[in-house]
Design a protein around this motif. Sequence first.
Motif, short mmCIF file in Angstrom:
data_model
loop_
_atom_site.label_atom_id
_atom_site.label_comp_id
_atom_site.label_asym_id
_atom_site.label_seq_id
_atom_site.Cartn_x
_atom_site.Cartn_y
_atom_site.Cartn_z
N UNK A 86 0.83 -1.21 0.00
CA UNK A 86 0.00 0.00 0.00
C UNK A 86 0.86 1.25 0.00
N UNK A 87 1.94 1.23 0.79
CA UNK A 87 2.84 2.38 0.82
C UNK A 87 3.57 2.53 -0.51
N UNK A 88 3.90 1.40 -1.13
CA UNK A 88 4.52 1.44 -2.46
C UNK A 88 3.63 2.15 -3.46
N UNK A 89 2.36 1.78 -3.46
CA UNK A 89 1.39 2.39 -4.38
C UNK A 89 1.24 3.88 -4.09
N UNK A 90 1.23 4.22 -2.80
CA UNK A 90 1.11 5.62 -2.39
C UNK A 90 2.29 6.43 -2.93
N UNK A 91 3.49 5.89 -2.80
CA UNK A 91 4.68 6.58 -3.31
C UNK A 91 4.64 6.70 -4.83
N UNK A 92 4.16 5.65 -5.49
CA UNK A 92 4.04 5.69 -6.95
C UNK A 92 3.08 6.79 -7.40
N UNK A 93 1.95 6.89 -6.70
CA UNK A 93 0.96 7.91 -7.05
C UNK A 93 1.50 9.31 -6.80
N UNK A 94 2.29 9.46 -5.74
CA UNK A 94 2.90 10.76 -5.46
C UNK A 94 3.83 11.17 -6.60
N UNK A 95 4.61 10.22 -7.09
CA UNK A 95 5.53 10.52 -8.19
C UNK A 95 4.77 10.80 -9.48
N UNK A 96 3.70 10.04 -9.71
CA UNK A 96 2.87 10.29 -10.90
C UNK A 96 2.26 11.69 -10.82
#
Length: 250
Positions: free
Chosen positions: A218-228
């Motif tokens: 979940x944290x991985x996805x959160x970081x990915x969305x922040x970068x996107x």
Amino acid sequence: MYQQESNVEEIVPNLSRSASIASYGRIDPFLSKPKSQQMTLKGMIKGTKNILGRYVGKWFYDKGIPFDAANSLYFSPIVSAIQRAEPGVKPPTAYELSGPILDEEVEELTKWIEEYKQSWPRIGITLMSDGWLNKVSKNEFLNFLAYSPKGTAVLSSKDASRTKKDANFYVRLYDHIVEEVGDKHVVQFITDNARACVFAGSKLIEKMKHLVWTPCAAHNIDLMLEEIGEIKIVKETLEEARCLKEIVYL
């Protein structure tokens, strides 16, 4: 069709006539004595359910209880227990809920956790770390949970508010938690993906070869969305959407 007189007073025989709405002193008309009327059995059942819903609703609204509390697995059993209770049985008081009843729940949960721990040598556990920030007090906590096929339990909570949360801090903390639980019981350790946590996780598996460290998905996805969200066209679109939202909700 079978006819029978509806008597709502039997459902709530001792209801106070002095109840008020939102402390404004106005007597809630719903709490006043209803008039008896002839209705079908089907109508009685429907009416009784509506009355139950209204009273539960008023309790929710009066105390600001979140609506999804009705989805709790304990909600339906409450209604069933009330239905089985004999007339005259009084609801628990605030003292009983915060005292004797709470003590019984703590005792029951403690017993369950002890039984839960008995399964660890046989099936092992996944140890999970979860950070939580109290937005009011600004205190930051690190919660540690154990997961296995038998369920999930919170093991401990550490106040990390006044601590420098660098790599060394997490190395010491993770090592302590694993030792506290029993390293032979821990199969996997899940943490978030902060650099300090990643470093601590790598150090942990160097020391305990049987253990698997896994970053939180979940944290991985959160970081990915922040970068996107930092991509120019995406960032501009999001800013326009925020402006539109402000206009719509003015």
